[in-house]
Design an enzyme around this catalytic site. Structure first.
Site, mmCIF file in Angstrom:
data_model
loop_
_atom_site.group_PDB
_atom_site.id
_atom_site.type_symbol
_atom_site.label_atom_id
_atom_site.label_comp_id
_atom_site.label_asym_id
_atom_site.label_seq_id
_atom_site.Cartn_x
_atom_site.Cartn_y
_atom_site.Cartn_z
ATOM 1 N N LYS A 169 -12.617 -6.298 49.084
ATOM 2 C CA LYS A 169 -12.317 -5.577 50.324
ATOM 3 C C LYS A 169 -12.388 -4.082 50.033
ATOM 4 O O LYS A 169 -11.471 -3.485 49.499
ATOM 5 C CB LYS A 169 -10.913 -5.911 50.842
ATOM 6 C CG LYS A 169 -10.731 -5.380 52.261
ATOM 7 C CD LYS A 169 -9.327 -4.935 52.576
ATOM 8 C CE LYS A 169 -8.985 -3.538 52.209
ATOM 9 N NZ LYS A 169 -9.733 -2.459 52.883
ATOM 10 N N GLY A 200 -12.543 -4.593 56.119
ATOM 11 C CA GLY A 200 -11.376 -4.933 56.933
ATOM 12 C C GLY A 200 -10.203 -4.054 56.586
ATOM 13 O O GLY A 200 -10.258 -3.262 55.639
ATOM 14 N N GLY A 202 -6.411 -3.077 55.320
ATOM 15 C CA GLY A 202 -5.555 -3.505 54.223
ATOM 16 C C GLY A 202 -4.529 -4.528 54.666
ATOM 17 O O GLY A 202 -4.321 -5.544 54.002
ATOM 18 N N GLU A 203 -3.920 -4.273 55.823
ATOM 19 C CA GLU A 203 -2.835 -5.170 56.251
ATOM 20 C C GLU A 203 -3.361 -6.492 56.798
ATOM 21 O O GLU A 203 -2.573 -7.405 57.056
ATOM 22 C CB GLU A 203 -1.884 -4.477 57.237
ATOM 23 C CG GLU A 203 -2.500 -3.922 58.489
ATOM 24 C CD GLU A 203 -3.007 -2.481 58.325
ATOM 25 O OE1 GLU A 203 -3.403 -2.104 57.211
ATOM 26 O OE2 GLU A 203 -3.039 -1.751 59.327
ATOM 27 N N VAL A 205 -7.123 -8.042 55.836
ATOM 28 C CA VAL A 205 -7.921 -8.674 54.769
ATOM 29 C C VAL A 205 -7.200 -8.532 53.415
ATOM 30 O O VAL A 205 -7.090 -9.497 52.645
ATOM 31 C CB VAL A 205 -9.332 -8.047 54.709
ATOM 32 C CG1 VAL A 205 -10.139 -8.646 53.571
ATOM 33 C CG2 VAL A 205 -10.053 -8.246 56.034
ATOM 34 N N GLY A 206 -6.681 -7.321 53.144
ATOM 35 C CA GLY A 206 -6.004 -7.069 51.858
ATOM 36 C C GLY A 206 -4.796 -7.972 51.679
ATOM 37 O O GLY A 206 -4.602 -8.567 50.616
ATOM 38 N N GLU A 244 -4.757 0.264 39.532
ATOM 39 C CA GLU A 244 -5.137 1.635 39.156
ATOM 40 C C GLU A 244 -4.601 2.534 40.265
ATOM 41 O O GLU A 244 -5.163 2.566 41.356
ATOM 42 C CB GLU A 244 -6.663 1.766 39.042
ATOM 43 C CG GLU A 244 -7.311 0.849 38.021
ATOM 44 C CD GLU A 244 -6.948 1.195 36.591
ATOM 45 O OE1 GLU A 244 -6.390 2.282 36.364
ATOM 46 O OE2 GLU A 244 -7.201 0.373 35.705
ATOM 47 N N CYS A 278 -7.573 10.584 41.490
ATOM 48 C CA CYS A 278 -6.300 10.135 40.904
ATOM 49 C C CYS A 278 -6.035 10.839 39.583
ATOM 50 O O CYS A 278 -4.895 11.043 39.198
ATOM 51 C CB CYS A 278 -6.368 8.639 40.681
ATOM 52 S SG CYS A 278 -7.862 8.133 39.814
ATOM 53 N N GLU A 378 1.963 13.381 44.493
ATOM 54 C CA GLU A 378 0.504 13.477 44.486
ATOM 55 C C GLU A 378 0.027 14.059 45.825
ATOM 56 O O GLU A 378 0.286 13.486 46.880
ATOM 57 C CB GLU A 378 -0.077 12.077 44.287
ATOM 58 C CG GLU A 378 -1.570 12.067 44.120
ATOM 59 C CD GLU A 378 -2.111 10.658 43.939
ATOM 60 O OE1 GLU A 378 -1.700 9.754 44.682
ATOM 61 O OE2 GLU A 378 -2.962 10.473 43.051
HETATM 62 P P1 NAD Z 1 -4.451 3.303 49.873
HETATM 63 O O1 NAD Z 1 -3.493 2.725 48.896
HETATM 64 O O2 NAD Z 1 -3.953 3.725 51.189
HETATM 65 O O3 NAD Z 1 -5.630 2.261 50.177
HETATM 66 C C1 NAD Z 1 -6.389 1.683 49.143
HETATM 67 C C2 NAD Z 1 -6.949 0.365 49.632
HETATM 68 O O4 NAD Z 1 -5.862 -0.518 49.885
HETATM 69 C C3 NAD Z 1 -7.752 0.453 50.931
HETATM 70 O O5 NAD Z 1 -8.856 -0.414 50.837
HETATM 71 C C4 NAD Z 1 -6.769 -0.064 51.965
HETATM 72 O O6 NAD Z 1 -7.399 -0.644 53.087
HETATM 73 C C5 NAD Z 1 -6.016 -1.113 51.162
HETATM 74 N N1 NAD Z 1 -4.698 -1.466 51.678
HETATM 75 C C6 NAD Z 1 -3.890 -0.734 52.494
HETATM 76 N N2 NAD Z 1 -2.777 -1.429 52.785
HETATM 77 C C7 NAD Z 1 -2.866 -2.610 52.133
HETATM 78 C C8 NAD Z 1 -2.026 -3.742 52.036
HETATM 79 N N3 NAD Z 1 -0.858 -3.802 52.666
HETATM 80 N N4 NAD Z 1 -2.422 -4.792 51.287
HETATM 81 C C9 NAD Z 1 -3.605 -4.758 50.632
HETATM 82 N N5 NAD Z 1 -4.448 -3.711 50.691
HETATM 83 C C10 NAD Z 1 -4.081 -2.640 51.428
HETATM 84 O O7 NAD Z 1 -5.171 4.482 49.086
HETATM 85 P P2 NAD Z 1 -6.295 5.471 49.616
HETATM 86 O O8 NAD Z 1 -5.647 6.432 50.543
HETATM 87 O O9 NAD Z 1 -7.466 4.705 50.088
HETATM 88 O O10 NAD Z 1 -6.699 6.210 48.243
HETATM 89 C C11 NAD Z 1 -5.957 7.235 47.700
HETATM 90 C C12 NAD Z 1 -5.019 6.728 46.620
HETATM 91 O O11 NAD Z 1 -5.737 6.001 45.640
HETATM 92 C C13 NAD Z 1 -4.347 7.865 45.851
HETATM 93 O O12 NAD Z 1 -2.979 7.587 45.659
HETATM 94 C C14 NAD Z 1 -5.066 7.864 44.502
HETATM 95 O O13 NAD Z 1 -4.348 8.385 43.443
HETATM 96 C C15 NAD Z 1 -5.369 6.423 44.328
HETATM 97 N N6 NAD Z 1 -6.521 6.265 43.412
HETATM 98 C C16 NAD Z 1 -6.319 5.783 42.148
HETATM 99 C C17 NAD Z 1 -7.373 5.672 41.253
HETATM 100 C C18 NAD Z 1 -7.181 5.128 39.855
HETATM 101 O O14 NAD Z 1 -8.174 4.686 39.260
HETATM 102 N N7 NAD Z 1 -5.993 5.125 39.291
HETATM 103 C C19 NAD Z 1 -8.650 6.049 41.655
HETATM 104 C C20 NAD Z 1 -8.835 6.538 42.942
HETATM 105 C C21 NAD Z 1 -7.759 6.632 43.810
#
Ligand code: NAD
Length: 477
Positions: A169, A200, A202-203, A205-206, A244, A278, A378
């Protein structure tokens, strides 16, 4: 208007059952450029069923067969590198040089993984036991918007190398990049159901991936907040998780460092991927005795940074991905000013002439103490904090005084001293005297930056479970 209304299930690029639409907005112009049709729970279940069925035979494939597939994936991505780069510029707002680098890293991840796979030891011994490293099962992979292709590759490649099948996803904000990636996977002609992709929310498909009993590993890149939610959901079936997550990485400049070299590198480390990274080094920890020199150099480096035209090769900083991210960065800048930090570059609002997009000013604060919000949370934008120390021990203490532990940078006139300090910093990756990369080195975080590692053999291990066979050479007496 582009319409992205496809999912990839059981080897077929098809329309999803879900009908909800989401507008895609170009962050540099705030113009709607397309729509994505989002998959729903039913789409997710179909994809999981396809991955489960494919696992039966894919888990038994030979190393050579999987290595060939990884090479085919590399080639089919290479064939689409320009389109993928363009989509990354348009959809995410990455400057073209950054977008090109990100998509190339994605394509190359398949070759690096292939090489690691070919020398990987799936059969080991432990005393008298034979240990077989076996693929765990169906993987649910979830990625963020800030480097869509790279994150997809860093999950798909090692999972395939291990012999696992996946349901992916991607971020719902990356539909065009995902569409191109989907076509590349289809062209690579993997067995049906081995890789499935469902756009899809996150809330929807995730959460279905996290909840479903037929998914055995959750591989997630994103925020620490959502990572914790996934870990909690995955616990119901004791799924394996690799997370990650976020960071607040320190850049420690030691008092013997040549500041004319260290300061520009520190700025580059902080502004990686327009600060939407990140691993960005956003806390610049400098000797108190050299603060004025650092401030002067920093202001002049920032002055030279090109913000704006994404198609100009020299541009370093593009817009934030959307309104939410723009507002978040503005909030942190405002808060830092209210908390008494000293603004030495940038500030609130957009750079002159760039208010048509979600552009923010590259911003640097001095007079920051490590307990301030700007030093602890962050921001995920081009905002740096300068924090001073008096002794080397204090510098290390400040570097480690964070809930995160993803990355750190150390600059010193002495390589030996740089290494000594690096060894005392609690982070998954530390770069000494430069912005180094090594695709085979483990990538991942200590503390709240995550669980598990990607890249190299470390990445493949995350998708394997050891099975010990005792008495494998015994004869029944
Ligand atoms: P996010 O956590 O909001 O979303 C990431 C993904 O999770 C998206 O695909 C989203 O649709 C999905 N998601 C959202 N709610 C969910 C749920 N309840 N269940 C399952 N999946 C769900 O993050 P973002 O805003 O897309 O990205 C920014 C964040 O990602 C920052 O905190 C950054 O540090 C982190 N990041 C970490 C790394 C790493 O390798 N450590 C790399 C890039 C980004």
């Amino acid at each position: 208007m582009n319409m992205f209304d496809r999912v990839y299930i059981n080897g077929q690029i098809i329309k999803p059952i879900g009908t909800e639409e989401l507008e895609l907005i170009n962050p540099a112009t705030k113009q709607v450029t397309g729509k994505v049709v989002l998959g729903n729970v039913e789409d997710t279940r179909l994809a999981i069923a396809a991955a489960k069925s494919a696992f039966k035979t894919f888990s038994k494939t030979t190393v050579q067969e999987r290595a060939d597939m990884l090479l085919r994936l590399h080639r089919s991505l290479m064939n689409r590198l320009d389109r993928l780069t363009e989509a990354t510029v348009e959809e995410y707002g990455a400057p073209v040089s950054v977008a090109r680098m990100l998509t190339r890293i994605a394509a190359d991840a398949f070759v690096h993984t292939k090489e690691n796979l070919e020398s990987f030891s799936f059969s080991r011994t432990a005393g008298k036991a034979r240990v077989r490293m076996e693929p765990i099962g169906v993987v649910g992979a979830i990625t963020p918007w800030n480097a869509n292709a790279t994150h997809l590759a860093n999950k798909i490649a090692p999972a395939l190398a291990a012999g696992c099948t996946l349901v992916v996803k991607p971020s719902e904000l990356s539909a065009k990049q995902t569409q191109i990636f989907m076509e590349a996977i289809h062209e690579a002609a993997l067995p049906a159901g081995v890789v499935n992709i469902v756009n899809g929310k996150g809330e929807v498909v995730g959460e279905e991936l996290t909840r479903h009993p037929d998914v055995f590993v959750m591989a997630f890149t994103g925020s620490t907040e959502i990572g914790k939610r996934i870990a909690a959901g995955a616990a119901a079936h004791l799924k394996r998780v690799t997370l990650e997550l976020g960071g607040k990485s320190p850049t420690v400049i030691l008092d013997d460092a040549d500041l004319t070299k260290a300061v520009p590198l520190a700025v580059s480390a902080g502004f990686i991927n327009s600060g939407q990274a990140c691993l960005a080094g956003t806390r610049i920890i400098v000797p108190e005795s050299r603060l004025e020199e650092v401030k002067r150099l920093m202001a002049s480096v920032i002055d030279d940074i090109k913000v704006g035209d994404l198609w100009n090769e020299a541009t370093l900083i593009g817009p934030m991905v959307n309104q939410k991210q723009y507002d978040r960065v503005q909030h942190y800048i405002r808060q830092a000013i209210e908390d008494g930090a000293e603004l030495i570059a940038g500030g609130q609002g957009s750079p002159e002439g760039f208010d048509a997009g979600y552009f923010v000013k590259p911003t640097v604060f001095a007079n920051v103490t490590n307990d301030m919000t700007i030093a602890q949370e962050e921001v995920f934008g081009p905002v740096l904090s300068i924090i001073t120390y008096r002794t080397e021990d204090e510098a290390i203490e400040i570097a480690n005084d964070t809930p995160y532990g993803l990355q750190a940078f150390v600059f010193s006139g002495s390589t030996e001293r740089g290494n000594r300090v690096a060894e005392q910093i609690v982070a998954g990756r530390i770069s000494v005297n430069g912005l180094h990369d090594e695709p085979n080195a483990p990538f991942g975080g200590f503390k709240q930056s995550g669980i598990g590692r990607e890249h190299g053999t470390y990445g493949i291990e995350e998708y394997l479970e050891p099975k010990a066979i005792l008495g494998h050479d015994a004869v029944l007496a």
